[in-house]
Every structure is written in structure tokens, then in C-alpha cells.
Design a protein around this motif. Structure first.
Motif, short mmCIF file in Angstrom:
data_model
loop_
_atom_site.label_atom_id
_atom_site.label_comp_id
_atom_site.label_asym_id
_atom_site.label_seq_id
_atom_site.Cartn_x
_atom_site.Cartn_y
_atom_site.Cartn_z
N ILE A 185 0.94 -1.06 -0.01
CA ILE A 185 0.14 -0.06 0.13
C ILE A 185 1.01 1.32 -0.10
CG2 ILE A 185 -1.71 1.25 1.30
CD1 ILE A 185 -2.77 -1.27 2.34
N ARG A 186 0.58 2.11 -0.79
CA ARG A 186 1.38 3.31 -1.16
C ARG A 186 0.56 4.53 -0.67
NH1 ARG A 186 3.29 1.09 -5.92
NH2 ARG A 186 1.98 2.60 -7.28
N ALA A 187 -0.79 4.55 -0.69
CA ALA A 187 -1.74 5.86 -0.42
C ALA A 187 -3.01 5.11 0.34
CB ALA A 187 -2.18 6.19 -1.84
N VAL A 188 -3.55 6.30 1.07
CA VAL A 188 -4.70 5.99 1.84
C VAL A 188 -5.72 7.01 1.41
CG1 VAL A 188 -3.69 4.73 3.75
CG2 VAL A 188 -3.65 7.13 3.75
N PRO A 189 -7.21 6.57 1.83
CA PRO A 189 -7.58 5.44 2.28
C PRO A 189 -7.34 4.24 1.61
CG PRO A 189 -9.34 6.75 1.79
CD PRO A 189 -8.04 7.65 1.57
N ALA A 190 -6.94 2.99 2.14
CA ALA A 190 -6.98 1.85 1.31
C ALA A 190 -8.00 0.81 2.16
CB ALA A 190 -5.60 1.37 1.18
N THR A 191 -8.15 -0.29 1.45
CA THR A 191 -9.04 -1.30 2.18
C THR A 191 -8.42 -2.71 1.54
OG1 THR A 191 -10.67 -1.53 0.33
CG2 THR A 191 -11.07 -0.07 2.27
N VAL A 192 -8.40 -3.59 2.63
CA VAL A 192 -8.02 -5.08 2.04
C VAL A 192 -9.02 -5.91 2.67
CG1 VAL A 192 -6.36 -6.88 2.88
CG2 VAL A 192 -5.65 -4.54 2.97
N ILE A 200 -8.38 -8.72 -1.79
CA ILE A 200 -8.35 -7.48 -2.80
C ILE A 200 -8.15 -6.20 -2.10
CG2 ILE A 200 -9.98 -6.07 -4.47
CD1 ILE A 200 -9.28 -9.21 -5.29
N ILE A 201 -7.15 -5.58 -2.53
CA ILE A 201 -6.58 -4.40 -2.02
C ILE A 201 -6.80 -3.32 -2.77
CG2 ILE A 201 -4.32 -3.06 -0.98
CD1 ILE A 201 -2.96 -6.02 -0.62
N THR A 202 -7.50 -2.20 -2.20
CA THR A 202 -7.84 -1.07 -3.15
C THR A 202 -7.45 0.23 -2.18
OG1 THR A 202 -9.88 -2.35 -3.87
CG2 THR A 202 -9.97 0.17 -4.36
N GLU A 203 -6.82 0.97 -3.17
CA GLU A 203 -6.48 2.48 -2.57
C GLU A 203 -7.55 3.13 -3.58
OE1 GLU A 203 -1.74 1.90 -2.55
OE2 GLU A 203 -2.68 3.32 -3.99
N GLN A 204 -8.35 4.33 -2.61
CA GLN A 204 -9.38 5.20 -3.27
C GLN A 204 -9.46 6.39 -2.64
OE1 GLN A 204 -13.11 2.82 -2.75
NE2 GLN A 204 -12.52 2.06 -0.59
N PRO A 205 -9.39 7.36 -3.49
CA PRO A 205 -9.55 8.83 -3.04
C PRO A 205 -10.96 9.06 -2.37
CG PRO A 205 -9.78 8.69 -5.43
CD PRO A 205 -9.23 7.19 -4.92
N VAL A 206 -10.86 10.10 -1.27
CA VAL A 206 -12.17 10.46 -1.05
C VAL A 206 -12.83 11.44 -1.85
CG1 VAL A 206 -13.23 11.55 0.76
CG2 VAL A 206 -11.52 9.99 1.45
N ARG A 207 -13.93 11.01 -2.54
CA ARG A 207 -14.41 11.98 -3.74
C ARG A 207 -15.00 13.16 -3.09
NH1 ARG A 207 -13.74 8.72 -7.91
NH2 ARG A 207 -13.76 6.59 -7.78
N SER A 208 -15.09 14.17 -3.80
CA SER A 208 -15.85 15.41 -3.54
C SER A 208 -17.07 15.48 -2.97
CB SER A 208 -15.71 16.35 -4.70
OG SER A 208 -16.24 15.86 -5.84
N LYS A 209 -17.84 14.60 -3.59
CA LYS A 209 -19.48 14.25 -3.21
C LYS A 209 -19.44 13.61 -1.56
CE LYS A 209 -21.75 10.96 -5.05
NZ LYS A 209 -22.61 10.09 -5.92
#
Length: 214
Positions: A185-192, A200-209
Motif C-alpha cells: 500500500i502506498r496511499a490511503v484510504p486503502a482497504t483489504v 483484494i486491496i484497493t486504494e481509493q481517494p475520498v471523492r468530492s461528493k
């Protein structure tokens, strides 16, 4: 025995029977007495001085303060940034056993070379959510999306004890970044999350909405 073979034995016999002698060659140069103070006495004197002047108490208080500060706010995990783009990948935790594993009676229960997937025996029952505890947007996103019993919230930065008290739920901290390094993992938030026999590992930005609704 030939003369060549007898020579070493004769030499050894002469060495063993020769009388030992010691000679006094006298004093060579000037000799001074040892004047350096004893190291243990120096240490004892220093500790006694610190105790009398109150420095020992100050040092203990400073150590206590630093320890409490480290517990309340561990060192942040280096190299982890806020997610700017979504990234997802599969992580197979399967390992290959390097040597035979035997029970207490010496019977081999897992042979060397066997491939073992830990998820087959210890499944990941709840998602792992990695986030920056100093980022209010990530905190709002994580606590809203995952109920307290449905995920483990793991900080890479922040004060877990303060957050537990303020939000009345448990927070963990990835000390030394061992987990994010293991999962890549290189960025957060991230889920495992577990999906079958892989993670399944996912890094996802917090969207403006999502930010606006928080």
C-alpha cells in the motif's frame, strides 16, 4: 624406522626433555603507576551527583513524558500519501513451506515444498481499512462507510487513543508500517478484503461528493 622418519621424533624428544629456564632481563624504560580513576567509581559518583541535584528525577520525568507521547501519537508511517487515484490489485498470501513441519512425536504434518494459503484456515472476517487519522475527510469517510463491528480501522498517522475516546470505537495503528509494506500500500484510504482465496486491496481517494456530505 628410517633415519628420515626418526629425525622428527628425536627433535620432539629433545624439546620435551630440555630444562625450562627463565631470565630476568631487568627494567626496560620508565614505568609509571596507574593513575586513571576506576570506571565503576566514576559511574557511581556521577549517579550520586545526579540523584542529589534532582537530575535523575528530571530525566525520569522526561522519559515518562516521551513514552506517553509516543503511545498517544506513534511515529507516522513514512512514504504514505493521500490517494489521488483509484488503484486495486489481488494479493495471494500463499506461501511455500521451506522445511518439513513435524508434531511433538516427530511425525511430518506438512512436508517441505507444500504450498499453504493462510486464508484456508484463518479467513479475514472483516475488512482492514488503512487511513490517515489526522485527515478529517478520511475519518468521516471511514466511520460512515464501515460500522464499528464491520471493519478494523488502522491508522498510518494520528492519535489512536484520542480518536477512540472521541468516537467511542476502536482504532489500531500500523507501527513501523509493517502491514502497508507487506500489502504494498502506498496511499490511503486503502482497504483489504478477502475474495475467495485471495485478498483484494484497493486504494481509493475520498471523492468530492463524499467530502461534501461529511
Amino acid at each position: 624406522m628410517t633415519p628420515l622418519r626418526a629425525a622428527p621424533f628425536l627433535a620432539a624428544a629433545l624439546l620435551m626433555t630440555a630444562p625450562a629456564s627463565a631470565r630476568d632481563y631487568g627494567q626496560q624504560g620508565t614505568v609509571w603507576s596507574v593513575i586513571e580513576p576506576d570506571l565503576l567509581e566514576q559511574i557511581h559518583a556521577r549517579l550520586t551527583h545526579l540523584e542529589k541535584t534532582g537530575e535523575t528525577a528530571k530525566l525520569n520525568e522526561e522519559l515518562k513524558r516521551r513514552t506517553i507521547a509516543r503511545v498517544n501519537r506513534p511515529d507516522p508511517v513514512a512514504g504514505i500519501n493521500a490517494a489521488a487515484a483509484a488503484r486495486s490489485w489481488r494479493f495471494d498470501p500463499t506461501i511455500s513451506v521451506e522445511r518439513d513441519i513435524a508434531d511433538d512425536k516427530g511425525r511430518v504434518i506438512v512436508a517441505a515444498g507444500t504450498r499453504v494459503n493462510p486464508l484456508d484456515t484463518v479467513p479475514l472476517r472483516v475488512p482492514l481499512v488503512f487511513l490517515d487519522g489526522d485527515d478529517p475527510e478520511q475519518l468521516a469517510w471511514a466511520t460512515r462507510r464501515y460500522a464499528s463491528t464491520k471493519a478494523k480501522l488502522i491508522l498510518v498517522r494520528g492519535a489512536p487513543l484520542e480518536l477512540m475516546k472521541a468516537r467511542q470505537r476502536r482504532f489500531y495503528f500500523d507501527q513501523g508500517g509493517s502491514l502497508v509494506k507487506h500489502f504494498g500500500i502506498r496511499a490511503v484510504p486503502a482497504t483489504v478484503e478477502q475474495q475467495g482465496s485471495v485478498l483484494i486491496i484497493t486504494e481509493q481517494p475520498v471523492r468530492s461528493k463524499e467530502r461534501a456530505s461529511s
